[in-house]
Design a protein around this motif. Sequence first.
Motif, mmCIF file in Angstrom:
data_model
loop_
_atom_site.group_PDB
_atom_site.id
_atom_site.type_symbol
_atom_site.label_atom_id
_atom_site.label_comp_id
_atom_site.label_asym_id
_atom_site.label_seq_id
_atom_site.Cartn_x
_atom_site.Cartn_y
_atom_site.Cartn_z
ATOM 1 N N THR B 43 -21.394 -22.415 4.390
ATOM 2 C CA THR B 43 -21.824 -22.238 3.015
ATOM 3 C C THR B 43 -21.857 -20.746 2.734
ATOM 4 O O THR B 43 -22.592 -20.004 3.377
ATOM 5 C CB THR B 43 -23.228 -22.826 2.798
ATOM 6 O OG1 THR B 43 -23.199 -24.193 3.164
ATOM 7 C CG2 THR B 43 -23.643 -22.695 1.350
ATOM 8 N N GLN B 201 -23.142 -32.125 3.629
ATOM 9 C CA GLN B 201 -22.312 -31.132 4.306
ATOM 10 C C GLN B 201 -22.148 -31.485 5.787
ATOM 11 O O GLN B 201 -21.047 -31.443 6.325
ATOM 12 C CB GLN B 201 -22.948 -29.750 4.177
ATOM 13 C CG GLN B 201 -22.142 -28.665 4.877
ATOM 14 C CD GLN B 201 -22.629 -27.276 4.532
ATOM 15 O OE1 GLN B 201 -23.827 -27.041 4.436
ATOM 16 N NE2 GLN B 201 -21.709 -26.371 4.330
ATOM 17 N N ILE B 221 -29.924 -22.400 1.910
ATOM 18 C CA ILE B 221 -28.718 -23.207 2.050
ATOM 19 C C ILE B 221 -27.548 -22.454 2.691
ATOM 20 O O ILE B 221 -26.632 -23.072 3.222
ATOM 21 C CB ILE B 221 -28.321 -23.802 0.673
ATOM 22 C CG1 ILE B 221 -27.406 -25.006 0.884
ATOM 23 C CG2 ILE B 221 -27.737 -22.769 -0.253
ATOM 24 C CD1 ILE B 221 -27.303 -25.907 -0.302
ATOM 25 N N SER B 222 -27.573 -21.128 2.698
ATOM 26 C CA SER B 222 -26.367 -20.368 3.055
ATOM 27 C C SER B 222 -26.204 -20.089 4.539
ATOM 28 O O SER B 222 -27.168 -20.066 5.298
ATOM 29 C CB SER B 222 -26.386 -19.010 2.361
ATOM 30 O OG SER B 222 -26.694 -19.148 1.032
ATOM 31 N N ASP B 223 -24.945 -19.816 4.918
ATOM 32 C CA ASP B 223 -24.658 -19.202 6.200
ATOM 33 C C ASP B 223 -24.407 -17.713 6.002
ATOM 34 O O ASP B 223 -24.885 -16.884 6.742
ATOM 35 C CB ASP B 223 -23.433 -19.848 6.846
ATOM 36 C CG ASP B 223 -23.682 -21.307 7.144
ATOM 37 O OD1 ASP B 223 -24.692 -21.608 7.794
ATOM 38 O OD2 ASP B 223 -22.891 -22.154 6.694
#
Lengths: 329, 323
Positions: B43, B201, B221-223
């Motif tokens: 993400t 996901q 939510i992010s990478d």
Amino acid sequence: MSETILEVKNLRTEFKREKSYVTAIHDVSFSLNKGEIVGLVGESGCGKSVTSMSIMRLLGDTSGKITNGEIRFKGRNLLDLSEREMQTIRGSRISMIFQDPMSSLNPPIRIEKQMIEAVRIHENCSKEQARKIAADMLHEVGIPDVENTLRSYPHQLSGGMCQRVMIAMAMACKPELLIADEPTTALDVTIQAQIMDLMKKIQKENGTTILLITHDLGVVAQMCSRVLVMYAGRIVEQADVHELFYNPKHPYTKGLIACVPKIGSDVRRLPSIPGSVPDLSVMPKGCKFAPRCQYASDRCLKGEPDLVLVDGRENHWIRCYLESKDQTM
Amino acid sequence: MDENLMSVQDLVKTFEVNKGFLAQKKYVHAVNHVSFDIKPGETFSLVGESGCGKSTTARLLNHLIRPDSGKILFEGKDIAALKEDEMRPLRSDIQMIFQDPYGSLDPRMKIQDLIAEPLLIHTNLSAGERLKKVQELLGLVGLSPEHGERYPHEFSGGQRQRVGIARALSVNPKMIIADEPVSALDVSIQAQVLNLMQDLQEKFHLTYLFISHDLSVVEMISDRIGVMYLGTIVETAPKKEIFAHPLHPYTKALLSAVPIADPEQHNERVALKGELPSPVNPPSGCLFHTRCPYCTKRCREERPQLTEVSPGHFCRCHLMESA
């Protein structure tokens, strides 16, 4: 005990829907003391804005009606006043700022004219004096180029600037109570931070009482000394800000605090509250939060709890059977 | 280099303003030399304030508008150069979720028809097969099959966003571009939708490009995260890195402006001067120099490059180069 500015008692506001009435707010009671910032939090449709509109008696053009209760401003019941008397209070002693600063200003009229008009309605002064007051206020709210701003039209200003103009207008008559309905929701975070600082400064310097309506618990934690949590038209919890964040009692408040993502907490999954806010016309019987509450028992589904003091606490009120076991049904 | 699912290289998009006879032509520099890569299954988030060009970037990547220059490589193929009918087969691979769950669903269509619409365009399934697939999708996003018979107005904001997600998933995309998917939702509902997106996901090995103005949502939510300012990316880094060691002065200011939901904790505010400059006349040199507390002469004259400060952590700032 400091002076009470506003006292709302058992307020109930209903809206007409075709043939029936729906209750938007029910049995809302709270008081505001001089110089404090009190947060009113809740999700959309919980009745935060209806509460503020009721206090300002601005429901006239809608189908809404206050059907019960008292709103005492410095001891006087605002509901007994005539519209004309109310007008002298509105804007000069109680002011309001709204969420969307862009649409609260009249687009074809220069800021200058709008501000002078607002000042002159309440203060008996000449145009020049009113312009001076307006310029001073703009300076106070941190607008860098006052003269240029005065000559601008609303569309020439950014959202943050418009909100500053609105605050300047609201503060021009030095009101004792400022109701701010989601004042920073439409703004970017860096601008929000500036507006929050400004509101704190106003409260400190003028001793203005502020009722801050918001859905953002971060804003509440940073700004307020006391918090009212609303759900489905009722106040479900009321406490000092520290108590509310560190020792929340109502399952809804607990859920609300848990589901706010915190920076630096490094979690992938957030706890969430299942279901959604009930529709006003099909309110559940009993406790309005019971259908979404993991602790709900039979008792919660049958009767609605009252707002009562939490055992052993002075200023912590809650509307829940779980924490107030001695309540009778 | 095919390890990236999508690779964006030097993307530029300007919009003409002040159109009209005799009027001097002006351009809004909406996206100004933006480059980033997205790896399969990750993400990547773009954050920034209003007007920073994050939504324009999303629309460029989804081929809804065409860039002035630059490349968008999707699985090695440059989609920026494709014509509309050449793009169509690829559309099922890149799907989009929009901010406004009220505005993105046709109010006159039943939910099951809305979800089946992409299937009608991209697959040869029969009506019965489509309905079966729709019911499967409704279950996946946490709705029941009976919901399919209803119309959008009967749904709450959170439920509509679930429908939007089901629609995007219907054609088995590789990548989903989500433009502010939870901004219009209440916090308790926001958490439900974010959790759902992460479950999906994991289940389907989806790649997300997540666009938001809300740093706390992005962190969850992010990478990897890219911070945008006035049409350019000023900093990209893995999530942990950007929150623990933000380098660019704008990133620091943005992080310090988020109010913490804890009355005992206060941010040390990095104050920004003035207002966002107009993207019609972007400032000379570093785009951020007009508001930067550490601005030097060099910042006013020379535009800094995105340089790698530590592995995977890129920053566009002169001060970082010298450090």
